[in-house]
Design a protein around this motif. Structure first.
Motif, short mmCIF file in Angstrom:
data_model
loop_
_atom_site.label_atom_id
_atom_site.label_comp_id
_atom_site.label_asym_id
_atom_site.label_seq_id
_atom_site.Cartn_x
_atom_site.Cartn_y
_atom_site.Cartn_z
N GLY A 52 39.37 36.79 34.10
CA GLY A 52 38.81 37.63 35.16
C GLY A 52 37.45 38.22 34.88
N PRO A 53 37.29 38.89 33.73
CA PRO A 53 36.00 39.54 33.52
C PRO A 53 34.87 38.57 33.19
CG PRO A 53 37.75 40.52 32.17
CD PRO A 53 38.27 39.23 32.70
N ALA A 106 44.36 37.66 45.02
CA ALA A 106 44.77 39.04 44.74
C ALA A 106 44.60 39.94 45.96
CB ALA A 106 43.94 39.58 43.57
N THR A 327 45.41 41.75 29.31
CA THR A 327 46.37 42.65 29.96
C THR A 327 46.20 42.52 31.47
OG1 THR A 327 44.72 44.35 29.66
CG2 THR A 327 46.54 44.33 28.11
N LEU A 329 45.10 42.79 35.12
CA LEU A 329 43.81 43.16 35.68
C LEU A 329 43.97 44.36 36.59
CD1 LEU A 329 41.86 39.99 36.77
CD2 LEU A 329 41.59 41.39 34.74
N SER A 330 43.15 45.35 36.37
CA SER A 330 43.25 46.54 37.22
C SER A 330 41.87 47.15 37.37
CB SER A 330 44.20 47.53 36.57
OG SER A 330 43.99 48.79 37.13
N TYR A 331 41.59 47.65 38.58
CA TYR A 331 40.29 48.26 38.83
C TYR A 331 40.22 49.68 38.30
CZ TYR A 331 38.91 44.41 41.89
OH TYR A 331 38.57 43.19 42.38
N VAL A 332 41.38 50.22 37.83
CA VAL A 332 41.34 51.61 37.35
C VAL A 332 41.71 51.67 35.87
CG1 VAL A 332 41.77 52.70 39.54
CG2 VAL A 332 43.68 51.99 38.14
#
Lengths: 332, 449
Positions: A52-53, A106, A327, A329-332
């Motif tokens: 993702g990143p 997503a 881990t 993926l989360s925006y927070v």
């Protein structure tokens, strides 16, 4: 300020570096996409999280490579891209599907997740196959005969397998548990495809071009070049041994398949670069014949020399920030 | 079919699809930075909710912008090799600088901005947000520089049919660049203002009482109300600049055939290029002269001045330019009316009590910015024809020698993909709006003490 003889050489090297970085970096995230059908839904989420990143920046190396071809070797740019019109179009549509499916899976309604997963796989496959196809046609001198198409189809499959292999290596590095075990079995299968593919390209390239044959097999070059295939062979053997023992209990050597795959790609790349130098359009245009004006190259080079190290630094920074096992993926 | 026409349609389709997404991300990057800073200063959860909602829209838009942008960079080579062969010495460095100073910056820090909040200190995350916004704006800068240079080339000389750079300052700050850049950045701001207002209105209509919805609504309406007058002034200045450097484009925008004074402002007409006159014309007398020359008797150039000796037109096709311009201006006027009405309603009633018809109108205008932006780009780009680079290279001379059938097949494939993606994109945005700003996990970002 810069000598007109060395400038095209510098730009060819920069372009080579961009292509190499692209093949290695986007190679692993395309490979992850190619392995999608073999993974469960939860595993797919984890695999996506591991790339993702990075995927966006990885793809930017392709833009830089094509940009450098465009700006530094405009004559070659036109000749190569018009000859490769259809595979380029397939690749672009593949890249579009792959890039947007990543986001849509997503963000779209849950019922659409499976189709977007399929689009992610299909886009990765289209991209990998078309790039391999272009590589094959390039080796064959950008001619569209049946033999050339057959060879290009072989390299298309070979590159897709190579990407899957490096993608499996990445998954071994970035995950653990059942997915990691699965990725090891993927890599065990993939390595034979890599050996076959690299072998086929290495045998075919000198056979289709007497010039390249001569470059590799005349004395004393043959002595200086011998380490290249020997190192590749040794690396394959080590990879094979490591894959039989992975995953280890303390996760040691989980980095090895990925590192080995990257090294193999680097070796293959240098072999290829040696074969084609000094041509940029095989046997037609050399890098000096295709280069832009010295003033234009100078102004780009000045910027590049300042900016490229900075780009490399913050790219490394991103890989450091997202080191370790992937881990959620989360925006927070 | 003809390769030139198909290649133009393909490039037009690609760039029309592409521009939709940068138009959102350029301004949305700064808006996200604003939301994030507001949260850090006030500690109010609604700002974080707004950030978390719109960062998803940003990620989606960014991905679509990146992949459609890559397509553009390849098409220079596959379809328009004559472009780089003639002006590569100028276009090349500008594009290279875009990749080097903008693309990598955006792409790398986007990863940190999206997924790094839990892994880096708050200030690094804020810095990443800033760098992404800065990168998108830099990207817009370089592309506008190149595009403007194609309209108003400067700082170059022709040697053996190839353009060579002689003055980079003149190239970068070419005559139309500042106006075009301002116009585009404002267009992006307005697109985002109406997008935020529209989706927030949609949520309000569905009974969403989240404080973030009301704040988003207020933010979008006020941003729109503030930017639209600035945009009207900037657009006017851009038009005057075009009149100076590309009078044939302005003549087509106004459907003015003869060079004369007291030129009327044509509100409606069917420009007819074979008769070389307007049919069914409805016009305000002398108004075009007033707008363009600030004088009712002002002489405005007409299309008939731009005809070659053999009778072929040296001006752009009139009807598409004329109509695109009217769609852009019309949308702008609607934006002005709606945002100022909204500002008045907010003043008197507050964001929680906006009348439902007004909310419906805002929802209908969610993508108004796209329509105005596309219409504006059609005006200026079709208005440049038959030139690719004004006075240097015609579009016809730049097209590649590719079989028409190949272009047709790639064009149909692109169109199918673009229609699918556009539907999916708009669907996903409204889907996200329906899901609202409810997040399962507590935000890890804490306000700075």
């Amino acid at each position: 300020m810069f000598d007109p003889q060395t400038l095209p050489l510098i730009f060819a090297s920069l372009m080579g570096l961009s292509i190499l970085l692209y093949v290695v970096l986007d190679g692993f995230d395309l490979g992850v996409g190619l392995l999608f059908p073999f993974a469960t839904e939860a595993e797919r989420d984890r695999m996506i999280a591991s790339i993702g990143p990075f995927w966006d920046a990885n793809e930017t190396w392709l833009v830089l490579a094509i940009g450098l071809l465009l700006v530094a070797f405009p004559a070659a740019h036109g000749a190569i891209l018009t000859a490769l019109y259809l595979p380029v179009a397939v690749m672009l549509i593949g890249l579009i599907l792959r890039g947007v499916a990543f986001e849509f899976r997503a963000k779209a309604p849950v019922a659409h997740k499976r189709p977007w997963d399929a689009a992610f796989w299909a886009g990765s496959l289209m991209t990998a196959l078309s790039q391999g196809f272009m590589l094959g046609l390039y080796i064959m001198g950008l001619r569209w005969g049946w033999a050339e198409i057959a060879f290009a189809s072989l390299t298309a499959v070979a590159l897709a397998v190579a990407y899957s292999f490096i993608g499996a290596g990445w998954t071994i590095l970035k995950t653990d548990g059942a997915l990691q075990i699965k990725a090891v079995t993927w890599a065990r299968g993939g390595i034979w495809g890599v050996v076959l593919g690299m072998g086929a390209v290495s045998v075919a390239t000198p056979l289709v071009s007497p010039r390249i044959f001569d470059k590799w097999f005349r004395f004393p070059e043959i002595v200086a070049l011998a380490p290249l295939p020997m190192m590749s062979g040794l690396l394959v053997a080590l990879l094979w041994l490591s894959l039989r023992r992975l995953p280890t209990r303390d996760d040691s050597f989980a980095w090895f398949p990925f590192a080995g795959a990257v090294t193999l790609m680097v070796l293959g790349f240098f072999g290829m670069a040696y074969s084609f130098y000094p041509y940029i359009v095989p046997d037609r245009l050399t890098i000096w014949q295709a280069a832009s004006s010295t003033e234009a190259l100078t102004i780009i080079l000045v910027g590049t020399l300042f900016v490229l190290p900075v780009i490399l630094c913050y790219t490394v920074l991103a890989y450091v920030i997202f080191r370790g096992k992937a881990t959620k993926l989360s925006y927070v | 079919m003809d390769t030139l026409l198909l290649s133009r349609i393909q490039f037009g389709a690609n760039i029309s699809f592409h521009i939709l997404f940068p138009t959102i991300t350029i301004a949305l990057g700064w808006v996200l930075l604003f939301f994030k800073l507001r949260f850090q200063i006030t500690g109010a959860q609604k700002w974080m909710d707004l950030y978390l909602f719109w960062v998803k829209v940003f990620a989606l838009s960014f991905a679509l912008g990146v992949v459609s942008g890559i397509t553009m960079s390849f098409q220079f080579g596959t379809n328009w090799p004559g472009f780089m062969e003639t002006v590569g010495n100028i276009a090349g460095p500008l594009l290279a600088y875009e990749v080097l100073t903008a693309f990598f910056l955006e792409a790398v820090f986007l990863g940190i901005m999206l997924f790094g909040a839990a892994r880096v200190p708050v200030w690094v995350h804020t810095l990443a947000t800033f760098l992404v916004a800065f990168g998108t704006t830099m990207s817009a800068f370089w592309i506008i520089v190149l595009n403007s240079w194609m309209h108003t080339p400067a700082g170059y000389e022709l040697r053996d049919g190839v353009v060579h750079a002689i003055d980079w300052f003149a190239i970068v700050f070419n005559p139309s660049m500042p106006y075009r850049l301002a116009h585009m950045l404002l267009a992006s701001g307005l697109t985002v203002a109406f997008l935020i207002a529209g989706l927030s209105a949609y949520r309000a209509l569905r009974g969403d009482r989240d404080p973030a919805t009301a704040t988003g609504l207020r933010f979008g309406v006020i941003l729109g109300a503030l930017l639209i007058p600035v945009q009207i002034v900037a657009g006017d200045m851009h038009g005057l600049n075009t009149l100076e450097h590309q009078p044939q484009k302005v003549a087509a925008m106004e459907a003015n055939w003869e060079t004369r004074g007291n030129v009327p402002l044509v509100l409606f007409a069917l420009p007819d290029e074979t008769l070389r006159e307007n049919r069914f014309e409805l016009a305000i007398p002398s108004m075009a002269s007033v707008i363009l020359k600030h004088d009712p008797a002002g002489v405005v150039p007409g299309l008939n001045d731009f005809v070659a000796a053999d009778g072929s037109a040296l001006h752009p096709p009139v009807a598409p330019v004329f109509w695109s311009f009217r769609v852009m201006v019309g949308t702008g006027v609607a934006m002005l009316g709606l945002s100022w009405l909204g500002a008045a309603l907010l003043w008197r009633r507050g964001a929680d009590a906006l009348p439902r018809p007004y909310l419906h109108a805002l929802t209908a205008m969610t993508f108004a910015g796209w329509i105005a932006t596309l219409a504006g780009w059609y005006t200026t780009e079709i208005g440049r024809q038959p030139w690719l680079v004004q006075g240097v290279l015609t579009t016809e001379a730049a097209v590649g020698d590719v079989a028409g059938g190949m272009v047709l097949s790639s064009l149909l494939a692109y169109l199918a993909v673009y229609v699918l993606l556009l539907a999916a994109y708009i669907g996903a945005l409204f889907h996200l709006a329906r899901k609202g700003s409810v997040f399962p996990a507590a935000p890890a970002l804490q306000p700075a003490e």
